[in-house]
Design a protein around this motif. Structure first.
Motif, PDB file in Angstrom:
ATOM      1  N   ASN A  62      -2.678  15.302  -5.409  1.00 35.03           N
ATOM      2  CA  ASN A  62      -4.037  15.678  -5.820  1.00 35.03           C
ATOM      3  C   ASN A  62      -4.290  15.347  -7.290  1.00 35.03           C
ATOM      4  OD1 ASN A  62      -4.489  16.727  -3.240  1.00 35.03           O
ATOM      5  ND2 ASN A  62      -3.709  18.743  -3.837  1.00 35.03           N
ATOM      6  N   HIS A  63      -3.849  14.145  -7.690  1.00 36.94           N
ATOM      7  CA  HIS A  63      -4.070  13.611  -9.040  1.00 36.94           C
ATOM      8  C   HIS A  63      -3.311  14.369 -10.133  1.00 36.94           C
ATOM      9  CE1 HIS A  63      -7.198  11.103  -7.332  1.00 36.94           C
ATOM     10  NE2 HIS A  63      -7.796  12.180  -6.834  1.00 36.94           N
ATOM     11  N   SER A  64      -2.448  15.297  -9.755  1.00 35.77           N
ATOM     12  CA  SER A  64      -1.604  15.973 -10.747  1.00 35.77           C
ATOM     13  C   SER A  64      -0.199  15.388 -10.682  1.00 35.77           C
ATOM     14  CB  SER A  64      -1.563  17.483 -10.479  1.00 35.77           C
ATOM     15  OG  SER A  64      -0.985  17.741  -9.216  1.00 35.77           O
ATOM     16  N   ARG A  65       0.528  15.448 -11.801  1.00 36.33           N
ATOM     17  CA  ARG A  65       1.841  14.839 -11.871  1.00 36.33           C
ATOM     18  C   ARG A  65       2.880  15.840 -12.343  1.00 36.33           C
ATOM     19  NH1 ARG A  65       0.974   9.517 -15.346  1.00 36.33           N
ATOM     20  NH2 ARG A  65      -0.940  10.512 -16.030  1.00 36.33           N
ATOM     21  N   MET A  66       4.070  15.739 -11.759  1.00 35.78           N
ATOM     22  CA  MET A  66       5.170  16.613 -12.137  1.00 35.78           C
ATOM     23  C   MET A  66       6.361  15.746 -12.552  1.00 35.78           C
ATOM     24  SD  MET A  66       7.259  19.424  -9.850  1.00 35.78           S
ATOM     25  CE  MET A  66       7.913  18.159  -8.742  1.00 35.78           C
ATOM     26  N   GLU A 108       3.566  15.060  -1.265  1.00 33.62           N
ATOM     27  CA  GLU A 108       3.658  14.474  -2.598  1.00 33.62           C
ATOM     28  C   GLU A 108       4.266  13.069  -2.543  1.00 33.62           C
ATOM     29  OE1 GLU A 108       4.147  17.382  -6.201  1.00 33.62           O
ATOM     30  OE2 GLU A 108       5.680  17.842  -4.705  1.00 33.62           O
ATOM     31  N   LYS A 109       3.883  12.259  -3.484  1.00 35.43           N
ATOM     32  CA  LYS A 109       4.398  10.903  -3.588  1.00 35.43           C
ATOM     33  C   LYS A 109       5.097  10.720  -4.932  1.00 35.43           C
ATOM     34  CE  LYS A 109       0.930   8.824  -0.570  1.00 35.43           C
ATOM     35  NZ  LYS A 109      -0.066   7.727  -0.398  1.00 35.43           N
ATOM     36  N   TYR A 110       5.782   9.592  -5.053  1.00 36.61           N
ATOM     37  CA  TYR A 110       6.466   9.274  -6.303  1.00 36.61           C
ATOM     38  C   TYR A 110       5.629   8.309  -7.122  1.00 36.61           C
ATOM     39  CZ  TYR A 110      10.792  11.178  -4.302  1.00 36.61           C
ATOM     40  OH  TYR A 110      11.740  11.989  -3.757  1.00 36.61           O
TER      41      TYR A 110
END
Length: 218
Positions: A62-66, A108-110
């Motif tokens: 959802n356009h957020s990154r971890m 989630e994707k990479y």
């Protein structure tokens, strides 16, 4: 300090650096003088036979990154068979993916970002494209300090093949160099010190890359 002497001191990395032990691949951070020597963005500098990747792996949803992992790879020279740094990363990622998957939530994707001292050769491009076909949940972004053999047909076609495979390929600018020093280099509190021709070289290389990606005829 006299200006001429200061320039000799601050730009000594143009000619070389002191060899240091490379304990493992990947390593957490890059040596300070290695960074300035190998990421200097003159289009065809001398003695830059190695290649380095500063990488970061993030989980995206959802356009957020971890942030997950980051580090530095170099070409594998010994004691095993010689292997380009791109292939070292791909081999490592395949092995590390099981552990990485445990850090991601469903869906989630990479997002993998490479800051690389040379753009990939055509043989490595084929392996990268194959890797992305096998791992459809991986997005790859490549920022290159320099273009490797950009006047060669095979290498130009390789860059287009990356682009056609959905890889975002770009030239490192001042921002990316500064980011690399801050996050991937043993800088010991030293700020990024740009070389005089950084912006000019970056612009010229960006124009060359744009021309390569736009021209499908050669």
């Amino acid at each position: 300090m006299h200006l001429q002497v200061w320039r000799k001191v601050t730009e000594a990395w143009r000619e070389g650096y002191t060899l240091k032990p490379w304990s493992r691949n990947p390593m957490e951070r890059l040596y300070h003088d290695y960074f300035y020597f190998h990421f200097y963005n003159l289009p065809t500098p001398k003695h830059r036979n190695g290649c380095y990747i500063c990488y970061q792996v993030e989980g995206t949803k959802n356009h957020s990154r971890m942030p997950l992992l980051r580090g530095v790879f170099e070409n594998q020279f010994f004691p095993k068979k010689r292997r380009h740094t791109e292939l070292c990363f791909l081999s490592w990622f395949r092995t590390a993916k099981e552990s990485l998957d445990m850090m991601l939530s469903p869906g989630e994707k990479y997002r993998v970002t490479w800051y690389i001292s040379w753009s990939p050769c055509f043989a490595c491009v084929d392996e990268v494209v194959k890797f992305l076909r096998e791992h459809t949940n991986v997005e790859l972004i490549i920022f290159a300090a320099r273009l490797y053999h950009s006047d060669s047909l095979q290498y130009r076609q390789g860059l287009r093949k990356l682009h056609d495979a959905g890889v975002h390929v770009a030239i490192m600018s001042y921002y990316e160099f500064k980011h690399c020093l801050n996050d991937f280099v043993f800088h010991q509190g030293r700020s990024f010190c740009p070389w005089n021709d950084l912006n000019k070289n970056s612009k010229n290389l960006s124009n060359t890359l744009e021309d390569i990606l736009r021209n499908q005829e050669d």
